[in-house]
Scaffold this motif. Structure first.
Motif, PDB file in Angstrom:
ATOM      1  N   TRP A  18       0.846  -1.191   0.000  1.00 49.29           N
ATOM      2  CA  TRP A  18       0.000   0.000   0.000  1.00 49.29           C
ATOM      3  C   TRP A  18       0.879   1.238   0.000  1.00 49.29           C
ATOM      4  O   TRP A  18       2.021   1.193   0.428  1.00 49.29           O
ATOM      5  CB  TRP A  18      -0.865   0.034   1.261  1.00 49.29           C
ATOM      6  N   THR A  19       0.315   2.347  -0.441  1.00 47.43           N
ATOM      7  CA  THR A  19       0.998   3.630  -0.360  1.00 47.43           C
ATOM      8  C   THR A  19      -0.032   4.691   0.021  1.00 47.43           C
ATOM      9  O   THR A  19      -1.228   4.487  -0.145  1.00 47.43           O
ATOM     10  CB  THR A  19       1.715   3.979  -1.685  1.00 47.43           C
ATOM     11  N   ASP A  41     -12.798  10.716  -8.563  1.00 47.90           N
ATOM     12  CA  ASP A  41     -13.219  10.291  -9.900  1.00 47.90           C
ATOM     13  C   ASP A  41     -13.249   8.769 -10.059  1.00 47.90           C
ATOM     14  O   ASP A  41     -13.540   8.270 -11.137  1.00 47.90           O
ATOM     15  CB  ASP A  41     -12.289  10.880 -10.964  1.00 47.90           C
ATOM     16  N   ARG A  42     -12.919   8.074  -9.003  1.00 53.53           N
ATOM     17  CA  ARG A  42     -12.870   6.606  -8.977  1.00 53.53           C
ATOM     18  C   ARG A  42     -11.903   6.035  -9.996  1.00 53.53           C
ATOM     19  O   ARG A  42     -12.131   4.978 -10.581  1.00 53.53           O
ATOM     20  CB  ARG A  42     -14.274   6.009  -9.106  1.00 53.53           C
ATOM     21  N   GLU A  43     -10.813   6.754 -10.200  1.00 49.25           N
ATOM     22  CA  GLU A  43      -9.710   6.221 -10.993  1.00 49.25           C
ATOM     23  C   GLU A  43      -8.780   5.415 -10.087  1.00 49.25           C
ATOM     24  O   GLU A  43      -7.960   4.638 -10.564  1.00 49.25           O
ATOM     25  CB  GLU A  43      -8.944   7.361 -11.654  1.00 49.25           C
ATOM     26  N   LEU A  44      -8.914   5.632  -8.785  1.00 51.71           N
ATOM     27  CA  LEU A  44      -8.213   4.890  -7.734  1.00 51.71           C
ATOM     28  C   LEU A  44      -9.228   4.557  -6.647  1.00 51.71           C
ATOM     29  O   LEU A  44     -10.190   5.307  -6.456  1.00 51.71           O
ATOM     30  CB  LEU A  44      -7.105   5.732  -7.098  1.00 51.71           C
ATOM     31  N   PRO A  58      -3.602   0.670  -3.062  1.00 56.04           N
ATOM     32  CA  PRO A  58      -2.714  -0.421  -3.466  1.00 56.04           C
ATOM     33  C   PRO A  58      -1.657   0.076  -4.464  1.00 56.04           C
ATOM     34  O   PRO A  58      -1.988   0.777  -5.431  1.00 56.04           O
ATOM     35  CB  PRO A  58      -3.654  -1.428  -4.137  1.00 56.04           C
ATOM     36  N   VAL A  59      -0.420  -0.290  -4.235  1.00 56.01           N
ATOM     37  CA  VAL A  59       0.679   0.134  -5.113  1.00 56.01           C
ATOM     38  C   VAL A  59       0.445  -0.344  -6.545  1.00 56.01           C
ATOM     39  O   VAL A  59       0.778   0.366  -7.497  1.00 56.01           O
ATOM     40  CB  VAL A  59       2.039  -0.367  -4.565  1.00 56.01           C
ATOM     41  N   ASP A  63       0.638   3.649 -12.026  1.00 51.61           N
ATOM     42  CA  ASP A  63       1.581   3.643 -13.125  1.00 51.61           C
ATOM     43  C   ASP A  63       2.673   4.649 -12.768  1.00 51.61           C
ATOM     44  O   ASP A  63       2.661   5.202 -11.671  1.00 51.61           O
ATOM     45  CB  ASP A  63       0.862   4.051 -14.424  1.00 51.61           C
ATOM     46  N   GLU A  64       3.548   4.936 -13.664  1.00 56.81           N
ATOM     47  CA  GLU A  64       4.647   5.861 -13.352  1.00 56.81           C
ATOM     48  C   GLU A  64       4.178   7.272 -13.011  1.00 56.81           C
ATOM     49  O   GLU A  64       4.736   7.923 -12.131  1.00 56.81           O
ATOM     50  CB  GLU A  64       5.641   5.915 -14.514  1.00 56.81           C
ATOM     51  N   THR A  65       3.153   7.776 -13.712  1.00 49.85           N
ATOM     52  CA  THR A  65       2.732   9.169 -13.509  1.00 49.85           C
ATOM     53  C   THR A  65       1.230   9.353 -13.304  1.00 49.85           C
ATOM     54  O   THR A  65       0.757  10.482 -13.239  1.00 49.85           O
ATOM     55  CB  THR A  65       3.150  10.034 -14.722  1.00 49.85           C
TER      56      THR A  65
END
Length: 126
Positions: A18-19, A41-44, A58-59, A63-65
């Motif tokens: 996790w982060t 926005d429920r992208e995460l 969760p890690v 993605d990178e950015t």
């Protein structure tokens, strides 16, 4: 954001890495507000972890950015099928030996099997 249930510890263990929101902002070089907007926005999806119940992601969702592009639509399919955020997290991280790659649906998404994972998500969430 997901509120904890009695199975908090088992979900934390199932996901593993996790982060936190501040760590994501630093990693991506964006503001805290931008990371919070990804959550809104429920992208995460987030969960409260640890003794202090810190909002964590969760890690493998990163993605990178930015958030992994495969996630938002997958979250939507599962939520439209009636799953809550905790159930979505559990489904994504529960190992499934029938997938085209070893691991859980999140691993199949990362490996490029978005269509197969979403097909299974539609069937599962009915």
């Amino acid at each position: 954001m997901v509120e904890p249930s009695d199975d908090v510890d088992s979900l934390e263990v199932l996901v593993g890495d996790w982060t936190t929101v501040p760590d994501i902002a630093e990693r991506w070089g964006v503001s805290l507000a931008r990371v919070r907007q990804h959550l809104a926005d429920r992208e995460l999806l987030a969960w409260r972890t640890g003794e202090r119940r810190v909002i964590s992601v969760p890690v493998k969702f990163l993605d990178e950015t930015a958030p992994r592009h495969e996630l938002k639509g997958t979250f939507t399919v599962l939520a439209d099928g009636g799953m809550n955020d905790e159930e979505i997290l559990r489904w994504l991280f529960t190992p499934d030996e029938t997938l085209p790659v070893e691991g859980a649906p999140i691993d199949a998404l990362i490996a490029g099997h978005k269509t197969e994972v979403r097909r299974r998500a539609q069937v599962t969430a009915l």
